[in-house]
Design a protein around this motif. Structure first.
Motif, PDB file in Angstrom:
ATOM      1  N   HIS A   1      44.426  43.097  38.032  1.00 47.35           N
ATOM      2  CA  HIS A   1      44.012  41.747  38.403  1.00 47.35           C
ATOM      3  C   HIS A   1      42.546  41.513  38.043  1.00 47.35           C
ATOM      4  O   HIS A   1      42.188  40.444  37.541  1.00 47.35           O
ATOM      5  CB  HIS A   1      44.221  41.508  39.894  1.00 47.35           C
ATOM      6  N   ALA A   2      41.696  42.503  38.320  1.00 47.38           N
ATOM      7  CA  ALA A   2      40.279  42.378  37.969  1.00 47.38           C
ATOM      8  C   ALA A   2      40.120  42.189  36.468  1.00 47.38           C
ATOM      9  O   ALA A   2      39.302  41.385  36.017  1.00 47.38           O
ATOM     10  CB  ALA A   2      39.502  43.596  38.449  1.00 47.38           C
ATOM     11  N   ALA A   3      40.933  42.890  35.680  1.00 49.09           N
ATOM     12  CA  ALA A   3      40.870  42.734  34.220  1.00 49.09           C
ATOM     13  C   ALA A   3      41.260  41.323  33.808  1.00 49.09           C
ATOM     14  O   ALA A   3      40.628  40.722  32.931  1.00 49.09           O
ATOM     15  CB  ALA A   3      41.764  43.766  33.541  1.00 49.09           C
ATOM     16  N   VAL A   4      42.290  40.755  34.425  1.00 51.75           N
ATOM     17  CA  VAL A   4      42.713  39.388  34.102  1.00 51.75           C
ATOM     18  C   VAL A   4      41.592  38.404  34.451  1.00 51.75           C
ATOM     19  O   VAL A   4      41.295  37.489  33.682  1.00 51.75           O
ATOM     20  CB  VAL A   4      44.018  39.009  34.842  1.00 51.75           C
ATOM     21  N   LEU A   5      40.947  38.603  35.601  1.00 56.44           N
ATOM     22  CA  LEU A   5      39.867  37.714  36.038  1.00 56.44           C
ATOM     23  C   LEU A   5      38.652  37.781  35.122  1.00 56.44           C
ATOM     24  O   LEU A   5      38.060  36.759  34.778  1.00 56.44           O
ATOM     25  CB  LEU A   5      39.431  38.073  37.464  1.00 56.44           C
TER      26      LEU A   5
ATOM     27  N   LEU B   1      25.017  38.424  43.996  1.00 60.53           N
ATOM     28  CA  LEU B   1      25.868  37.255  44.017  1.00 60.53           C
ATOM     29  C   LEU B   1      26.485  37.204  42.626  1.00 60.53           C
ATOM     30  O   LEU B   1      25.786  36.987  41.638  1.00 60.53           O
ATOM     31  CB  LEU B   1      25.054  35.988  44.298  1.00 60.53           C
ATOM     32  N   LEU B   2      27.775  37.472  42.545  1.00 60.64           N
ATOM     33  CA  LEU B   2      28.434  37.596  41.258  1.00 60.64           C
ATOM     34  C   LEU B   2      28.911  36.235  40.767  1.00 60.64           C
ATOM     35  O   LEU B   2      29.298  35.379  41.566  1.00 60.64           O
ATOM     36  CB  LEU B   2      29.614  38.575  41.367  1.00 60.64           C
ATOM     37  N   PRO B   3      28.887  36.028  39.464  1.00 59.56           N
ATOM     38  CA  PRO B   3      29.361  34.755  38.927  1.00 59.56           C
ATOM     39  C   PRO B   3      30.865  34.627  39.097  1.00 59.56           C
ATOM     40  O   PRO B   3      31.558  35.615  39.371  1.00 59.56           O
ATOM     41  CB  PRO B   3      28.988  34.840  37.444  1.00 59.56           C
ATOM     42  N   LEU B   4      31.351  33.408  38.941  1.00 56.88           N
ATOM     43  CA  LEU B   4      32.794  33.218  38.950  1.00 56.88           C
ATOM     44  C   LEU B   4      33.408  34.108  37.893  1.00 56.88           C
ATOM     45  O   LEU B   4      32.833  34.296  36.818  1.00 56.88           O
ATOM     46  CB  LEU B   4      33.149  31.768  38.606  1.00 56.88           C
ATOM     47  N   PRO B   5      34.580  34.660  38.170  1.00 53.70           N
ATOM     48  CA  PRO B   5      35.237  35.434  37.126  1.00 53.70           C
ATOM     49  C   PRO B   5      35.513  34.531  35.927  1.00 53.70           C
ATOM     50  O   PRO B   5      35.743  33.324  36.079  1.00 53.70           O
ATOM     51  CB  PRO B   5      36.530  35.909  37.794  1.00 53.70           C
ATOM     52  N   ARG B   6      35.477  35.078  34.753  1.00 52.57           N
ATOM     53  CA  ARG B   6      35.596  34.283  33.533  1.00 52.57           C
ATOM     54  C   ARG B   6      36.874  33.462  33.495  1.00 52.57           C
ATOM     55  O   ARG B   6      36.891  32.375  32.939  1.00 52.57           O
ATOM     56  CB  ARG B   6      35.490  35.196  32.319  1.00 52.57           C
ATOM     57  N   LEU B   7      37.952  33.944  34.098  1.00 52.06           N
ATOM     58  CA  LEU B   7      39.192  33.169  34.090  1.00 52.06           C
ATOM     59  C   LEU B   7      39.002  31.820  34.781  1.00 52.06           C
ATOM     60  O   LEU B   7      39.586  30.817  34.369  1.00 52.06           O
ATOM     61  CB  LEU B   7      40.320  33.960  34.751  1.00 52.06           C
ATOM     62  N   ALA B   8      38.151  31.745  35.796  1.00 48.24           N
ATOM     63  CA  ALA B   8      37.922  30.495  36.526  1.00 48.24           C
ATOM     64  C   ALA B   8      37.247  29.433  35.659  1.00 48.24           C
ATOM     65  O   ALA B   8      37.299  28.254  35.975  1.00 48.24           O
ATOM     66  CB  ALA B   8      37.094  30.763  37.780  1.00 48.24           C
TER      67      ALA B   8
END
Length: 166
Positions: free
Chosen positions: A146-150, A78-85
């Motif tokens: 997109h993954a890098a931005v997140l 279960l992965l954490p929210l992406p840091r951008l969030a």
């Protein structure tokens, strides 16, 4: 698409699918794994994940089962929210590095973005950032940029503070 190595220092990851690591350590559903550092031996395809100097997990990119865990962590954790969030409902963020969202809209250095809501679609691959007047942008985890931005918003935005939850 994110890799397990992208979650370095992001807090504990809860195991959602049982697996055994390269050393034969069995990780059970519900168990937490946290690492603040990883090392890679590219010529051996080996990844060692550590917490406070202690090894917590070892995987080999040369072993198909291990490579699947490295390349598709969403199937095992279960992965954490992406840091951008973390910056939802925060101040407007100035863009520092150009990126293009899922709809093809390009954000340039100097643009300001602000959103009030972060949502994931049911497949958890597309992230929608919504403002009070509608959609601000969408990012797809399967797209490397997109993954890098997140995961690394500091590379694309001027961040005024670290809103990482404790």
């Amino acid at each position: 698409m994110s890799r397990l190595t992208d979650y370095e220092g992001c807090g504990p990851l809860r195991v959602t699918r049982e697996f055994t690591d390269y050393d034969g350590q069995s990780l059970q559903t519900g168990q937490s794994v946290e690492f603040d550092f990883y090392t890679c031996l590219p010529y051996e395809g080996g990844f060692t994940f550590s917490r406070n100097g202690d090894t917590v997990l070892r995987l080999s990119g040369d072993v198909p089962a291990d490579a699947d865990i490295l390349d598709h962590p969403e199937n095992y954790f279960l992965l954490p929210l992406p840091r951008l969030a973390w910056y939802t409902n925060g101040p407007a963020l100035p863009v520092t590095h150009e990126f293009t969202d899922l709809s093809g809209r390009t954000f340039l250095p100097g643009d300001q973005v602000n959103w009030a809501v972060h949502e994931r679609d049911q497949s958890q691959l597309v992230h929608r950032f919504l403002g009070h007047a509608g959609e601000v942008f969408q990012l797809d985890e399967q797209n490397a940029q997109h993954a890098a931005v997140l995961l690394y918003p500091e590379r694309f935005f001027e961040l005024p503070f670290d809103a990482r939850p404790l």
